[in-house]
Motif scaffolding. Structure first.
Motif, PDB file in Angstrom:
ATOM      1  N   VAL A 244       8.190 -13.014 -20.167  1.00 38.02           N
ATOM      2  CA  VAL A 244       7.079 -13.245 -19.235  1.00 38.02           C
ATOM      3  C   VAL A 244       6.145 -12.037 -19.203  1.00 38.02           C
ATOM      4  O   VAL A 244       4.912 -12.182 -19.165  1.00 38.02           O
ATOM      5  CB  VAL A 244       7.628 -13.552 -17.822  1.00 38.02           C
TER       6      VAL A 244
ATOM      7  N   TRP B 212       2.133 -12.108 -20.089  1.00 33.28           N
ATOM      8  CA  TRP B 212       1.161 -11.610 -19.124  1.00 33.28           C
ATOM      9  C   TRP B 212       0.241 -10.568 -19.760  1.00 33.28           C
ATOM     10  O   TRP B 212      -0.972 -10.548 -19.514  1.00 33.28           O
ATOM     11  CB  TRP B 212       1.893 -11.025 -17.924  1.00 33.28           C
ATOM     12  N   SER B 213       0.810  -9.705 -20.598  1.00 30.18           N
ATOM     13  CA  SER B 213       0.009  -8.688 -21.284  1.00 30.18           C
ATOM     14  C   SER B 213      -1.061  -9.345 -22.147  1.00 30.18           C
ATOM     15  O   SER B 213      -2.211  -8.893 -22.198  1.00 30.18           O
ATOM     16  CB  SER B 213       0.905  -7.793 -22.142  1.00 30.18           C
TER      17      SER B 213
ATOM     18  N   LEU C 129      -2.436 -12.377 -21.807  1.00 29.85           N
ATOM     19  CA  LEU C 129      -3.458 -13.041 -20.988  1.00 29.85           C
ATOM     20  C   LEU C 129      -4.495 -12.047 -20.468  1.00 29.85           C
ATOM     21  O   LEU C 129      -5.669 -12.389 -20.297  1.00 29.85           O
ATOM     22  CB  LEU C 129      -2.794 -13.768 -19.814  1.00 29.85           C
ATOM     23  N   LYS C 130      -4.068 -10.807 -20.234  1.00 31.13           N
ATOM     24  CA  LYS C 130      -4.971  -9.806 -19.669  1.00 31.13           C
ATOM     25  C   LYS C 130      -5.967  -9.262 -20.690  1.00 31.13           C
ATOM     26  O   LYS C 130      -6.967  -8.647 -20.316  1.00 31.13           O
ATOM     27  CB  LYS C 130      -4.159  -8.639 -19.079  1.00 31.13           C
TER      28      LYS C 130
ATOM     29  N   VAL D 210       7.979 -12.868 -13.007  1.00 33.02           N
ATOM     30  CA  VAL D 210       6.797 -13.241 -12.220  1.00 33.02           C
ATOM     31  C   VAL D 210       6.746 -12.432 -10.922  1.00 33.02           C
ATOM     32  O   VAL D 210       5.690 -11.919 -10.518  1.00 33.02           O
ATOM     33  CB  VAL D 210       6.807 -14.753 -11.913  1.00 33.02           C
TER      34      VAL D 210
ATOM     35  N   ILE E 270       5.698  -8.913 -11.704  1.00 35.56           N
ATOM     36  CA  ILE E 270       4.268  -8.870 -12.017  1.00 35.56           C
ATOM     37  C   ILE E 270       3.437  -8.846 -10.744  1.00 35.56           C
ATOM     38  O   ILE E 270       2.471  -8.078 -10.615  1.00 35.56           O
ATOM     39  CB  ILE E 270       3.878 -10.072 -12.906  1.00 35.56           C
TER      40      ILE E 270
ATOM     41  N   GLU F 106       1.004  -5.791  -9.635  1.00 35.29           N
ATOM     42  CA  GLU F 106      -0.428  -5.973  -9.386  1.00 35.29           C
ATOM     43  C   GLU F 106      -0.806  -5.495  -7.991  1.00 35.29           C
ATOM     44  O   GLU F 106      -1.868  -4.893  -7.797  1.00 35.29           O
ATOM     45  CB  GLU F 106      -0.805  -7.443  -9.573  1.00 35.29           C
TER      46      GLU F 106
END
Length: 678
Positions: free
Chosen positions: A273, A277-278, A280-281, A523, A526, A530
């Motif tokens: 995950v 996420w990396s 998508l950024k 998740v 993350i 954030e």
């Protein structure tokens, strides 16, 4: 007189020289061997740019004609080759599943070269997206540039370079000395205990490894804290939960099987995950970088002269090399799978594999490049993307073949999935390092296309050395889980996990609930990370949390300790007259701790090979031991005292060297042959 005063064109600085290439190749051998050992022992590799730059400058100073750009090429070659050693996160899996009995030299070389060259090609457009087009910090790339700038001067710059080399050597000697004493059985190598807690069990363990302290210093306090948090999740929550109701009469077996069979797969889900996420950024910067590369290509074709620091390999050549590299990859996949089920559907499977390598390779190059820019090449999610890559490769094979009833066919498909992942992993490891080097080049005024050529040379040099070191370590120390592994066996944690995932997916017995639980934890982490980022507090990198969950405690407990030591050292360094130099000295001290133990590990493998040259039964697993087993209790007490004592002395000597160095390093005005820094 300088060119500015005479009106003459400035003389081009020496950059891509034969001398620099040969020196880079020699340094490559040392750092590749050290990184292969470190990767197999603790599942982490270290960035070699800064130590390579220090060694390079010390040697080229003797020639009186070395330039900052030539030194930059040397560190580029050496760091690319050292980073490629992370291929050990996958290839030993082929030994563990019983498909290979050794590492076929030219096949291993070809896997590393083809994947590595693709990694270089993919990094060309990413340079504009992630180096010149963003404000990513690139901590290791910037530090390497500062080392090169100081070393290219004179006076105080020479003094700093000499003291940096001395610091690196001190750390190397102390680390190697402790590792030697451990093999002599004068100090213990590890400590730990599993124990019952109510109706369940858990445990603690650590390795007395200076390598781990050095890694902790380099990854920093945020990553160290995140790994510690992941370790707490693993050993205070997950292990006790899943071990509950187990056989309490065999606690060691219960704790070990619970961790390997359940908890590590949860860690894999967390890492997966985090890697997604990396990606998508950074989709936006990647697209912008591709547009910029195409625009530069059109400008060059239109006759516009580009600044020297903007001259990448032409995008057309990049595309041509990329497509040409797919031919040997197709041949590798064909020959590797000969006689197996893949040849029942060769066009669909091998063609699909090539598309998978190309598409996923680009994605992985972007992920690793971005993370290297954010937190450094040593912390980039190579493990996470490897897990995603083998998961995808295995699922694609399931889509074609389903779950085979014949174990031999299933094993062949598992091996094919690992082999495909190894090629993708070569892409990932090089992309992980390349952008750091290109950032260094940008800061010292280097020519990008020359650095990109140097990166390819580094790939070739590293590829030629890696299978030799792998075979030596496999034949002497062995890997945990392989047949005949002895007490000195290297854990190869990523290779074990990645091969387990391939087995689980293709064998149809993977527990997706465990992967899903890990994903949920990921998740949650993350979200926390954030929120911390918004408040400006210390971050909690999700990948590091996942690593803390799935790596054994013996390989992680001292990393947070090293991060804490590094944190306090850096706080001290910031108060010095020359804080940048003081921080670099800390980096070199930590790197020495890694290099010393790693090089000794490779040397010990050679000693084992010599001690067992006549194949004695049982084999001699402790050829350097001078103390009997009865001394073990005393060695357990000596180990932590000597361990932390040597570390304290190492950092104390580093601080003394910092305080004894004059401030105002480097010349007040640039020399005629020093590049202008952007």
């Amino acid at each position: 007189m300088s060119p500015e005063k005479t009106g003459e064109s400035p003389r081009p600085m020496a950059e891509l020289t034969l001398r620099g290439i040969l020196l880079g190749a020699l340094i490559t051998i040392l750092f590749t061997a050290a990184n292969v050992y470190a990767g197999l022992k603790v599942g982490l590799t270290f960035a070699t740019s800064i130590p390579a730059a220090v060694v390079s400058m010390a040697i080229l100073k003797a020639f009186k004609s070395g330039t900052i750009l030539e030194n930059n090429i040397v560190q580029t070659i050496a760091s690319a080759a050292g980073t490629l050693a992370a291929i050990v996160f996958v290839l030993p899996g082929l030994i563990m599943v019983g498909w290979w009995s050794g590492f076929p030299y030219w096949t291993t070389v070809a896997v590393c070269i083809t994947g590595g060259v693709l990694g270089v090609m993919f990094s060309v457009p990413l340079r504009r997206a992630l180096v010149t087009g963003t404000d990513l910090p690139y901590p290791e790339g910037v530090a390497a540039a500062e080392v090169l700038k100081v070393g290219s001067g004179s006076g105080a710059g020479d003094a700093e370079n000499a003291k940096g080399l001395r610091t690196l050597v001190i750390g190397t000697l102390f680390s190697g000395l402790f590792a030697l004493l451990a093999k002599m059985k004068l100090v213990a190598e590890e400590a730990g205990k599993n124990f019952a807690v109510g109706g369940t069990a858990t445990g603690w363990s650590t390795s007395w490894s200076m390598l781990l302290i050095g890694v902790g210093h380099l990854v920093g306090i945020s990553v160290g804290a995140a790994m510690f948090f992941g370790m707490l999740i693993s050993w205070t929550v997950l292990v006790p939960y899943f071990a509950s109701g187990g056989d309490m009469s065999a606690i060691d077996a219960l704790v070990g099987s619970t961790f390997r069979g359940q908890v590590r797969f949860i860690g894999a889900g967390t890492i997966g995950v985090a890697a997604i996420w990396s990606l998508l950024k950074i989709i936006g910067p990647i697209i912008a970088g591709l547009r910029s590369a195409l625009a530069a290509s059109r400008a060059r074709q239109g006759g516009q002269a580009l600044d020297i620091t903007e001259r990448d390999m032409p995008i057309g050549i990049v595309a041509l090399i990329t497509l040409a590299t797919l031919i040997p990859i197709a041949w590798l996949l064909w020959t590797f799978s000969a006689g197996g089920p893949v040849h029942d559907h060769p066009i669909a499977v091998i063609g699909g594999s090539l598309a998978y390598v190309l598409i996923v390779g680009v994605m992985i190059a972007a992920i690793c490049g971005y993370m290297a820019g954010l937190i450094g090449a040593s912390n980039s999610p190579v493990s996470g993307v490897g897990i995603l890559a083998v998961l995808g490769a295995s699922l694609l094979l399931v889509a074609v073949f389903g779950h085979e009833a014949d174990p031999s066919r299933t094993n062949a498909l598992i091996a094919y999935a690992l082999f495909t992942t190894a090629i993708i992993f070569s892409i990932a490891t090089i992309s992980n390092d390349n952008l750091q080097d290109l950032k260094t080049g940008q800061l010292v005024g280097a020519t990008p296309w020359k650095q990109q050529l140097a990166l390819i040379l580094g790939v070739v040099f590293g590829s030629l050395a890696i299978p030799l070191v792998l075979d030596l370590l496999k034949n002497t120390l062995g890997f945990v889980g392989m047949p005949g592994a002895g007490p000195n066996a290297l854990s190869a944690p990523q290779a074990a996990l990645i091969s387990s995932i391939a087995k689980g997916v293709l064998g149809g017995d993977i527990d997706w609930n465990l992967i899903g639980l890990g994903a949920l934890i990921g998740v949650g982490v993350i979200v926390v990370d954030e929120v911390l980022g918004k408040t400006g507090k210390m971050r909690l990198p999700p990948l590091a949390v996942g690593m803390g969950i799935y790596l054994p405690m013996g390989l992680t407990l001292l990393i947070p300790v090293g991060a804490l030591i590094g944190h306090f050292y850096d706080r001290w360094a910031k108060k010095q007259a020359n804080p940048e130099f003081a921080e670099r000295m800390g980096v070199l001290a930590a790197t020495g701790l890694i290099v010393g133990e790693s090089l000794f590990g490779v040397a010990f493998a050679g000693i084992l090979a010599w001690a067992n040259r006549n194949s004695p039964i049982p084999p001699n697993d402790a050829p350097l031991a001078i103390m009997p087993e009865s001394f073990e209790g005393i060695a357990m007490w000596i180990a932590p005292l000597l361990f932390f004592g040597l570390i304290a002395v190492s950092y104390a000597m580093t601080r003394k060297l910092v305080r004894g160095t004059p401030t105002g390093a480097g010349p007040e005005t640039p020399a005629d042959d020093v590049a202008n820094y952007r």
